[in-house]
Design a protein around this motif. Structure first.
Motif, short mmCIF file in Angstrom:
data_model
loop_
_atom_site.label_atom_id
_atom_site.label_comp_id
_atom_site.label_asym_id
_atom_site.label_seq_id
_atom_site.Cartn_x
_atom_site.Cartn_y
_atom_site.Cartn_z
N THR A 153 0.83 -1.21 0.00
CA THR A 153 0.00 0.00 0.00
C THR A 153 0.86 1.26 0.00
N ALA A 154 0.31 2.30 -0.57
CA ALA A 154 0.97 3.60 -0.49
C ALA A 154 0.67 4.27 0.84
N TYR A 155 -0.34 3.73 1.54
CA TYR A 155 -0.79 4.33 2.80
C TYR A 155 -0.57 3.34 3.92
N GLY A 156 0.55 3.45 4.60
CA GLY A 156 0.89 2.50 5.66
C GLY A 156 0.28 2.86 7.00
N ASP A 157 -0.97 3.32 6.99
CA ASP A 157 -1.60 3.72 8.24
C ASP A 157 -1.95 2.51 9.09
N PRO A 158 -2.07 2.70 10.40
CA PRO A 158 -2.34 1.58 11.31
C PRO A 158 -3.64 0.84 10.99
N GLU A 159 -4.66 1.55 10.53
CA GLU A 159 -5.95 0.91 10.23
C GLU A 159 -5.83 -0.06 9.05
N THR A 160 -5.12 0.34 8.02
CA THR A 160 -4.91 -0.55 6.87
C THR A 160 -4.11 -1.77 7.29
N LYS A 161 -3.08 -1.56 8.10
CA LYS A 161 -2.27 -2.68 8.57
C LYS A 161 -3.12 -3.64 9.42
N ARG A 162 -3.94 -3.10 10.29
CA ARG A 162 -4.80 -3.93 11.13
C ARG A 162 -5.75 -4.76 10.27
N LYS A 163 -6.38 -4.12 9.29
CA LYS A 163 -7.33 -4.84 8.42
C LYS A 163 -6.61 -5.94 7.64
N ALA A 164 -5.42 -5.64 7.15
CA ALA A 164 -4.66 -6.63 6.37
C ALA A 164 -4.30 -7.84 7.23
N LEU A 165 -3.78 -7.58 8.42
CA LEU A 165 -3.36 -8.68 9.29
C LEU A 165 -4.56 -9.48 9.81
N GLU A 166 -5.65 -8.79 10.14
CA GLU A 166 -6.86 -9.49 10.57
C GLU A 166 -7.45 -10.34 9.44
N GLY A 167 -7.26 -9.88 8.20
CA GLY A 167 -7.76 -10.61 7.04
C GLY A 167 -6.91 -11.80 6.65
N GLY A 168 -5.77 -11.95 7.31
CA GLY A 168 -4.92 -13.11 7.04
C GLY A 168 -3.63 -12.81 6.31
N ALA A 169 -3.32 -11.54 6.10
CA ALA A 169 -2.06 -11.19 5.42
C ALA A 169 -0.87 -11.55 6.30
N ALA A 170 0.21 -11.96 5.65
CA ALA A 170 1.44 -12.28 6.37
C ALA A 170 2.22 -11.02 6.70
N GLY A 171 1.88 -9.91 6.05
CA GLY A 171 2.58 -8.67 6.30
C GLY A 171 2.05 -7.56 5.42
N LEU A 172 2.60 -6.36 5.61
CA LEU A 172 2.20 -5.19 4.85
C LEU A 172 3.46 -4.41 4.50
#
Length: 129
Positions: free
Chosen positions: A88-107
């Motif tokens: 993402t171009a926007y490394g905000d905490p909310e995007t990171k939280r959504k990605a990790l909660e969705g099963g992403a291994a990282g951001l």
């Protein structure tokens, strides 16, 4: 059997950038990189990976149509064994939280740290060997 890294991004210049950054690896056939320009295209490629060992999916978060975050659970349902790293171009905490909660291994945030990404791919290659 070839080892596959799938990159999902709607920006047309991303493929050239990744091919340039990993040209030695691709030339040496350490792995194959495939590119999908939409989440729907990516899901079709994930489902049809066939004889290729899919070891890593890199996906942009913001894409038209289905976003990377919307694609994430669908991709995990198809291939729960394959780690997905969101970009993402926007490394905000909310995007990171959504990605990790969705099963992403990282951001990863843009511009991409290709040294860090290379280490991640090397780790996945070692695990696949």
């Amino acid at each position: 059997m070839s080892v596959l890294v799938l990159v999902v991004d709607d920006e047309p210049d991303v493929e050239a950038l990744f091919r340039q950054q990993f040209r030695r690896d691709l030339r040496a056939q350490r792995f194959v990189m495939d590119f999908a320009i939409s989440a729907a295209d990516a899901l079709a490629r994930i489902a049809g990976a066939g004889d290729q060992a899919l070891i890593l999916i890199l996906s942009d978060v913001n894409m038209p149509g289905m976003t990377g975050l919307e694609m994430l659970p669908k991709a995990k349902a198809l291939r729960p064994d394959v780690p997905i790293i969101m970009i993402t171009a926007y490394g905000d905490p909310e995007t990171k939280r959504k990605a990790l909660e969705g099963g992403a291994a990282g951001l990863l945030t843009k511009p991409i740290d290709f040294t860090l990404l290379r280490q991640e791919i090397d780790t996945r290659l070692a695990q696949a060997a």
